[in-house]
Design an enzyme around this catalytic site. Sequence first.
Site, PDB file in Angstrom:
ATOM      1  N   SER A  82       0.858  -1.199   0.000  1.00 29.71           N
ATOM      2  CA  SER A  82       0.000   0.000   0.000  1.00 29.71           C
ATOM      3  C   SER A  82       0.884   1.235   0.000  1.00 29.71           C
ATOM      4  CB  SER A  82      -0.850   0.002   1.273  1.00 29.71           C
ATOM      5  OG  SER A  82      -1.490   1.242   1.448  1.00 29.71           O
TER       6      SER A  82
ATOM      7  N   TYR B 193      -1.865   0.167  10.903  1.00 27.95           N
ATOM      8  CA  TYR B 193      -2.054  -0.294   9.516  1.00 27.95           C
ATOM      9  C   TYR B 193      -0.804   0.060   8.694  1.00 27.95           C
ATOM     10  CZ  TYR B 193      -3.737  -0.901   4.777  1.00 27.95           C
ATOM     11  OH  TYR B 193      -3.849  -1.303   3.461  1.00 27.95           O
TER      12      TYR B 193
HETATM   13  P1  NDP Z   1     -11.436  -6.122   0.638  1.00 27.64           P
HETATM   14  O1  NDP Z   1     -11.922  -5.935   2.036  1.00 27.64           O
HETATM   15  O2  NDP Z   1     -12.400  -5.922  -0.472  1.00 27.64           O
HETATM   16  O3  NDP Z   1     -10.778  -7.572   0.479  1.00 27.64           O
HETATM   17  C1  NDP Z   1      -9.979  -8.113   1.483  1.00 27.64           C
HETATM   18  C2  NDP Z   1      -9.810  -9.602   1.225  1.00 27.64           C
HETATM   19  O4  NDP Z   1      -8.953 -10.129   2.261  1.00 27.64           O
HETATM   20  C3  NDP Z   1     -11.116 -10.358   1.304  1.00 27.64           C
HETATM   21  O5  NDP Z   1     -11.165 -11.307   0.254  1.00 27.64           O
HETATM   22  C4  NDP Z   1     -11.047 -11.064   2.639  1.00 27.64           C
HETATM   23  O6  NDP Z   1     -11.712 -12.319   2.559  1.00 27.64           O
HETATM   24  C5  NDP Z   1      -9.546 -11.282   2.806  1.00 27.64           C
HETATM   25  N1  NDP Z   1      -9.171 -11.459   4.192  1.00 27.64           N
HETATM   26  C6  NDP Z   1      -9.195 -10.535   5.181  1.00 27.64           C
HETATM   27  N2  NDP Z   1      -8.835 -11.090   6.343  1.00 27.64           N
HETATM   28  C7  NDP Z   1      -8.559 -12.395   6.085  1.00 27.64           C
HETATM   29  C8  NDP Z   1      -8.149 -13.492   6.878  1.00 27.64           C
HETATM   30  N3  NDP Z   1      -7.914 -13.361   8.192  1.00 27.64           N
HETATM   31  N4  NDP Z   1      -7.975 -14.693   6.289  1.00 27.64           N
HETATM   32  C9  NDP Z   1      -8.198 -14.850   4.965  1.00 27.64           C
HETATM   33  N5  NDP Z   1      -8.586 -13.847   4.149  1.00 27.64           N
HETATM   34  C10 NDP Z   1      -8.777 -12.641   4.717  1.00 27.64           C
HETATM   35  O7  NDP Z   1     -10.196  -5.136   0.499  1.00 27.64           O
HETATM   36  P2  NDP Z   1      -9.164  -4.857  -0.705  1.00 27.64           P
HETATM   37  O8  NDP Z   1      -9.411  -5.732  -1.844  1.00 27.64           O
HETATM   38  O9  NDP Z   1      -9.136  -3.392  -0.907  1.00 27.64           O
HETATM   39  O10 NDP Z   1      -7.802  -5.252   0.031  1.00 27.64           O
HETATM   40  C11 NDP Z   1      -6.908  -6.233  -0.450  1.00 27.64           C
HETATM   41  C12 NDP Z   1      -5.509  -5.855  -0.003  1.00 27.64           C
HETATM   42  O11 NDP Z   1      -5.165  -4.601  -0.562  1.00 27.64           O
HETATM   43  C13 NDP Z   1      -5.319  -5.711   1.495  1.00 27.64           C
HETATM   44  O12 NDP Z   1      -4.080  -6.261   1.850  1.00 27.64           O
HETATM   45  C14 NDP Z   1      -5.321  -4.194   1.712  1.00 27.64           C
HETATM   46  O13 NDP Z   1      -4.589  -3.829   2.841  1.00 27.64           O
HETATM   47  C15 NDP Z   1      -4.653  -3.754   0.432  1.00 27.64           C
HETATM   48  N6  NDP Z   1      -4.876  -2.362   0.017  1.00 27.64           N
HETATM   49  C16 NDP Z   1      -6.142  -1.854  -0.133  1.00 27.64           C
HETATM   50  C17 NDP Z   1      -6.307  -0.549  -0.570  1.00 27.64           C
HETATM   51  C18 NDP Z   1      -7.640   0.097  -0.709  1.00 27.64           C
HETATM   52  O14 NDP Z   1      -7.718   1.353  -0.655  1.00 27.64           O
HETATM   53  N7  NDP Z   1      -8.716  -0.643  -0.921  1.00 27.64           N
HETATM   54  C19 NDP Z   1      -5.151   0.280  -0.953  1.00 27.64           C
HETATM   55  C20 NDP Z   1      -3.881  -0.347  -0.731  1.00 27.64           C
HETATM   56  C21 NDP Z   1      -3.760  -1.630  -0.307  1.00 27.64           C
HETATM   57  P3  NDP Z   1     -12.664 -12.962   3.679  1.00 27.64           P
HETATM   58  O15 NDP Z   1     -13.314 -11.836   4.417  1.00 27.64           O
HETATM   59  O16 NDP Z   1     -13.614 -13.819   2.897  1.00 27.64           O
HETATM   60  O17 NDP Z   1     -11.727 -13.758   4.509  1.00 27.64           O
HETATM   61  C1  8X3 Z   2      -5.059   1.500   1.802  1.00 27.83           C
HETATM   62  C2  8X3 Z   2      -4.715   2.849   1.283  1.00 27.83           C
HETATM   63  O1  8X3 Z   2      -4.305   5.245   2.011  1.00 27.83           O
HETATM   64  O2  8X3 Z   2      -6.294   4.104   2.879  1.00 27.83           O
HETATM   65  O3  8X3 Z   2      -3.914   0.740   1.971  1.00 27.83           O
HETATM   66  O4  8X3 Z   2      -4.120   3.555   3.703  1.00 27.83           O
HETATM   67  S1  8X3 Z   2      -4.862   3.995   2.535  1.00 27.83           S
END
Ligand code: NDP
Ligand code: 8X3
Length: 252
Positions: free
Chosen positions: A139, A152
């Site tokens: 991120s 985070y």
């Molecule tokens: P979502 O919440 O849409 O997806 C998160 C995914 O992670 C889900 O499929 C969830 O599946 C899975 N997950 C969470 N906890 C667990 C666990 N304990 N075990 C197994 N699976 C888990 O978020 P995003 O797609 O946005 O996030 C994906 C990644 O991208 C993360 O690492 C996030 O930190 C990162 N990110 C997101 C950004 C944003 O602004 N959206 C920006 C930068 C990075 P389930 O609940 O079914 O287990």
């Molecule tokens: C998620 C992006 O800027 O919300 O990783 O932390 S931010």
Amino acid sequence: MKTALITGATSGFGEAIAYRLAKLNYQLIITGRRRERLSKLKNELINIYKNDVIDLCFDVRDHAACKEAILSLPANFRNIDLLINNAGLAAGASPFNESLTSDFEQMIDTNIKGLLYMTELIIPTMIERKSGHIINISSIAGVEVYPNGHVYCATKHAVNAITKGLRLDLVKYGIRVSSVSPGMAETEFSIVRYHGDTEKASNVYQGIIPLCADDIADSVEFIVTRPKHVCIQDILLTPTQQANTYISNRKN
Ligand code: NDP
Ligand code: 8X3
């Protein structure tokens, strides 16, 4: 045919990456905790792309469950060519002194320890074959810290350190290690962060055209389609209206 394992494929980036890799003709192992979503995604991918797909339902925080899941793979899925460590979350967005210990633990256990468990379980066959690719979803929060982001941001800084460390230790086996570092992207991320408060979650993107999950899938596609001698170390991408983690040009 190449094999990819994606953690957190039940929504957001992971789901979009699953569709993209299926289109690129990978056979897939999709994982997450929500069994119904996994089954639905598996059926859709098989219907559209006719590729083989295995769904594994487990929590990446549970080392024994991760191990059991990987050991359950049939022989033709054991040699994983591409690991996408995507499962992760932010929990809470309050000043440090007003935050919950349980949120700290959930982020550290998922974003750092879950990524480590999956990586250590999957790299032995990559090392054996002297081939493989790991892409960690980091991120912009791994590059700079923002107010109320403390733990985070710490987890994503850790993801970046682990990514660099893996690259150093795995270079001699020809294993590529990359990361993708997105800024604001609209998925279920903010709903999870605000513990289900959809109003607070939608305010995050007010006046901004955020990234969407397909933008991250585009980055993954670029990384995995480079020739074997090219390792993209990181792609940092943000919405055009986002300069860094706390300066954005919102249009209200
Ligand atoms: P979502 O919440 O849409 O997806 C998160 C995914 O992670 C889900 O499929 C969830 O599946 C899975 N997950 C969470 N906890 C667990 C666990 N304990 N075990 C197994 N699976 C888990 O978020 P995003 O797609 O946005 O996030 C994906 C990644 O991208 C993360 O690492 C996030 O930190 C990162 N990110 C997101 C950004 C944003 O602004 N959206 C920006 C930068 C990075 P389930 O609940 O079914 O287990
Ligand atoms: C998620 C992006 O800027 O919300 O990783 O932390 S931010």
